[in-house]
Scaffold this active site. Sequence first.
Site, short mmCIF file in Angstrom:
data_model
loop_
_atom_site.label_atom_id
_atom_site.label_comp_id
_atom_site.label_asym_id
_atom_site.label_seq_id
_atom_site.Cartn_x
_atom_site.Cartn_y
_atom_site.Cartn_z
N ASN A 14 37.98 44.58 45.27
CA ASN A 14 39.09 45.54 45.25
C ASN A 14 38.53 46.92 45.57
O ASN A 14 37.83 47.50 44.76
CB ASN A 14 39.74 45.53 43.85
N LYS A 16 40.14 49.69 46.01
CA LYS A 16 40.92 50.80 45.45
C LYS A 16 41.13 51.89 46.53
O LYS A 16 41.29 51.55 47.68
CB LYS A 16 40.23 51.36 44.21
N HIS A 101 47.66 45.46 39.02
CA HIS A 101 46.34 45.97 38.63
C HIS A 101 46.52 47.03 37.54
O HIS A 101 47.48 47.80 37.57
CB HIS A 101 45.63 46.57 39.86
N GLU A 103 45.29 49.83 37.01
CA GLU A 103 45.45 51.23 37.44
C GLU A 103 46.89 51.48 37.88
O GLU A 103 47.43 52.57 37.67
CB GLU A 103 44.45 51.54 38.57
N GLU A 173 41.53 40.97 33.54
CA GLU A 173 40.70 42.18 33.61
C GLU A 173 40.97 43.03 32.37
O GLU A 173 41.97 43.76 32.31
CB GLU A 173 41.06 43.00 34.85
N GLY A 179 35.55 49.55 35.64
CA GLY A 179 34.92 50.78 36.10
C GLY A 179 34.15 51.53 35.02
O GLY A 179 33.74 52.67 35.21
N SER A 218 33.68 45.45 35.60
CA SER A 218 32.25 45.76 35.67
C SER A 218 31.40 44.53 36.02
O SER A 218 30.29 44.36 35.51
CB SER A 218 31.77 46.40 34.37
#
Length: 256
Positions: A14, A16, A101, A103, A173, A179, A218
């Site tokens: 991904n 981003k 996702h 985010e 996730e 991240g 991660s």
Amino acid sequence: MWFVNMRKKLLLGNWKMNKLASEAKQFAVASSSLVEKAKLHNIDLGVAPTYLSLSIVKENANKDMIVAAQNVHFNSSGAFTGEISIPMLKEFGINWALIGHSERRTYDNETNEKCHAKITALIANDMVPVYCVGETLSQFEANRTKEIVERQVREGLKDLTSALVKNLVVAYEPVWSIGTGKNASTEIAEEVCKFIRDTLKDMFGDVADEIRILYGGSVKPENIRAYLSCPNVDGALVGGASLKIDSYEALLDNIM
Ligand code: PEP
């Protein structure tokens, strides 16, 4: 009884909001031999570039590279400024999309209900949704992981049938590990991925054994092998470590 896991491993990067189209093209060209290597080991490889790089990656990558959008709108056209529709993706040969996702859930008000509308529209158009679920740090610390993930799975996939979810991919996730460099242990990854599979079984029956469930958060070349050796983890959704070709290749090498 022996259980033979027939699910093909999947490594999905991904990107981003990273990479100019020129950089995405360079990666696509450089990744071609990796896709061939992955094929020999029965592994699917893919990346999710920004909308603006989708076509350049599709044109320049090996034809077996999965190219996924990072989002999509559930309507096929209309007054939705700033959005991209399924027919627009399909025109460029894009058949996969990430949905939900964390985010997007955090910054763009992506609710389970919206995810459901997008997933339903993708499946109706023979596309593959990669449905992302996972709990926040405070939910994890309050021992609410399964409650949150179960709600995301049930609400996001409601009203679908076993025939419709066959090609679906789910990505677990934990938000606190995305991240951040803070990894969920392999025990947590396996426990939650198994819980997701059990929930899918309850909703859709035996087809749940065919649905690929990825772990993300991660994931690095050093830890990917441990995650992928868990019986219910069928691959990885990788952010940071998928951006550089060397690191992407190291991820692949470490699962072969
Ligand atoms: C992600 O973006 O889905 C992700 C897992 O990111 P990272 O690997 O950087 O934690």
